[in-house]
Design a protein around this motif. Structure first.
Motif, PDB file in Angstrom:
ATOM      1  N   ILE A   6       0.895  -1.285  -0.085  1.00 43.10           N
ATOM      2  CA  ILE A   6       0.099  -0.056  -0.036  1.00 43.10           C
ATOM      3  C   ILE A   6       0.806   1.274  -0.070  1.00 43.10           C
ATOM      4  CG2 ILE A   6      -1.746   1.391   1.229  1.00 43.10           C
ATOM      5  CD1 ILE A   6      -2.566  -1.359   2.461  1.00 43.10           C
ATOM      6  N   LEU A   7       0.829   2.079  -0.902  1.00 46.40           N
ATOM      7  CA  LEU A   7       1.352   3.483  -1.019  1.00 46.40           C
ATOM      8  C   LEU A   7       0.730   4.327   0.006  1.00 46.40           C
ATOM      9  CD1 LEU A   7       3.429   5.412  -2.118  1.00 46.40           C
ATOM     10  CD2 LEU A   7       1.698   5.863  -4.040  1.00 46.40           C
ATOM     11  N   VAL A   8       1.492   4.831   0.965  1.00 44.66           N
ATOM     12  CA  VAL A   8       0.912   5.774   1.843  1.00 44.66           C
ATOM     13  C   VAL A   8       1.434   6.998   1.659  1.00 44.66           C
ATOM     14  CG1 VAL A   8       0.775   6.583   4.589  1.00 44.66           C
ATOM     15  CG2 VAL A   8       0.757   4.279   3.560  1.00 44.66           C
ATOM     16  N   ALA A   9       0.763   8.217   1.118  1.00 44.80           N
ATOM     17  CA  ALA A   9       1.475   9.255   0.891  1.00 44.80           C
ATOM     18  C   ALA A   9       0.894  10.331   1.552  1.00 44.80           C
ATOM     19  CB  ALA A   9       1.294   9.757  -0.866  1.00 44.80           C
TER      20      ALA A   9
ATOM     21  N   LEU B 108      -3.558  13.272   3.318  1.00 43.45           N
ATOM     22  CA  LEU B 108      -2.921  11.685   3.350  1.00 43.45           C
ATOM     23  C   LEU B 108      -3.947  10.936   2.509  1.00 43.45           C
ATOM     24  CD1 LEU B 108      -1.306   9.693   4.997  1.00 43.45           C
ATOM     25  CD2 LEU B 108      -3.014   8.981   6.273  1.00 43.45           C
ATOM     26  N   VAL B 109      -3.206  10.059   1.392  1.00 41.55           N
ATOM     27  CA  VAL B 109      -3.878   9.336   0.393  1.00 41.55           C
ATOM     28  C   VAL B 109      -3.201   8.071   0.484  1.00 41.55           C
ATOM     29  CG1 VAL B 109      -4.221   8.855  -1.861  1.00 41.55           C
ATOM     30  CG2 VAL B 109      -4.429  11.160  -0.937  1.00 41.55           C
ATOM     31  N   LEU B 110      -4.185   6.920   0.812  1.00 44.00           N
ATOM     32  CA  LEU B 110      -3.502   5.351   0.774  1.00 44.00           C
ATOM     33  C   LEU B 110      -4.188   4.762  -0.575  1.00 44.00           C
ATOM     34  CD1 LEU B 110      -4.830   4.797   4.456  1.00 44.00           C
ATOM     35  CD2 LEU B 110      -2.594   5.671   3.873  1.00 44.00           C
ATOM     36  N   SER B 111      -3.408   3.992  -1.029  1.00 46.82           N
ATOM     37  CA  SER B 111      -3.562   3.396  -2.428  1.00 46.82           C
ATOM     38  C   SER B 111      -2.702   2.241  -2.678  1.00 46.82           C
ATOM     39  CB  SER B 111      -3.547   4.552  -3.718  1.00 46.82           C
ATOM     40  OG  SER B 111      -2.444   4.975  -3.720  1.00 46.82           O
TER      41      SER B 111
END
Length: 337
Positions: A311-314, A321-324
């Motif tokens: 999971i990319l935590v940005a 905060l965006v989780l994808s």
């Protein structure tokens, strides 16, 4: 003749609410689960009671113990099934693997017979050992809450532990009072495993005041406080969530920055669970991600990119905060054809 033994009344009273519909009893043949079986027979509730024994195939006596449970079940008029754990057994981590196999087999059998409730004979002693194990492992409130009296299993099955507040000694006495023989698993005294080692230490810990009752009280407090934190986190997650596709979670950074660390941990954990099908992240890894990276970046307004469990935590330049899902890694040395 009505029995007035308070321990017997407590045992049967704890079990009675769960005897409804079709019920599956997990009975190994030890004193705790044998008391579960005997109490169900004593109550004679208007429900369909089934019994299952999981034979892990780890000891030569296990097959005979399963046959003994089958005979006792037949004596009480309950159908019984022995469930075999087949295949190669792991060289390490046997207790955890056996536990996973046990619940998988029991869940499948419950589904096959249409049972809505699976009952086990876990006691207050088991709960105290669980809390102590998790304390030694450095668990947070969720872990220190120990085993739940009830929890959901796949397929809509409810796992219930009616004896979780009852001392093991009372269940042993219940079996003896009813003239019921029970098995004694030698692995309960095998020092290769953590629980037997802790069990041997319990008298000394009790002498210092760390009793089973106090460990169970700690579990109750952690469960209570954990439930409050989870509720607050669910509200905060909903408030911070911005319109996102199902596989992408976009959280308002301004909202997150004002929250206590314990709530932000849970909010990010909820987001990770939504993006990934692998379930909750381990607390230590979640703490490193959130407390050492995400929160400092949010509060400093610094963009950040981390990958955790695919999971990319940005933290975006705009401070959200965006989780994808993380993009697939490119193979080294492979360029365009």
């Amino acid at each position: 003749m009505q029995r007035l033994n308070p321990a017997d009344i407590a045992i049967e009273g704890a079990l009675r609410p769960y005897l409804t519909g079709t019920v599956l009893l997990a009975v190994s043949g030890g004193p705790d689960s044998t008391a579960l079986l005997a109490a169900a027979a004593e109550i004679r509730a208007p429900c369909a009671v089934h019994v299952a024994t999981v034979d892990h195939g780890l000891r030569p006596e296990s097959a005979e113990e399963a046959r003994a449970v089958a005979a006792l079940s037949a004596h009480f008029g309950f159908p019984h099934r022995t469930l075999l754990w087949t295949g190669t057994k792991p060289a390490r981590g046997i207790p955890a693997a056996a536990r996973a196999a046990r619940y998988a087999l029991l869940t499948a059998h419950a589904s096959a017979i249409g049972a809505g409730i699976l009952l086990t004979g876990h006691t207050r002693d088991d709960q105290a050992e669980t809390v102590l194990l998790r304390l030694l492992a450095g668990s947070g409130p969720a872990g220190l809450a120990g085993m739940r009296a009830e929890r959901a299993l796949p397929g809509g099955l409810c796992l219930a532990r009616p004896f979780l507040t009852i001392p093991k000694a009372d269940l042993v006495a219940y079996c003896e009072a009813h003239g019921l023989a029970f098995a004694r698993d030698p692995s309960n005294h095998d020092d290769r495993f953590a629980r037997p080692r802790l069990r041997r230490l319990m008298p000394m810990l009790t002498g210092e005041g760390l009793t089973a009752a106090r460990l169970c009280r700690l579990a109750e407090r952690c469960a209570r406080d954990g439930a409050a934190l989870d509720s607050a986190a669910a509200i905060a997650f909903a408030a911070a969530l911005r319109g996102s596709p199902e596989d992408r979670i976009h959280l308002d950074g301004a909202a997150l920055r004002t929250l206590p660390d314990a709530i932000v941990l849970r909010v990010v954990g909820l987001g990770l669970e939504r993006v990934s099908a692998d379930g909750p992240e381990r607390l230590a890894r979640l703490e490193r991600l959130v407390l050492e990276a995400v929160l400092p970046a949010l509060r400093a307004g610094t963009p950040l990119r981390r990958t955790l469990r695919a999971i990319l935590v940005a933290v975006t330049p705009a401070g959200d905060l965006v989780l994808s899902p993380a993009p697939p890694r490119r193979e080294r040395g492979l360029g365009p054809a």
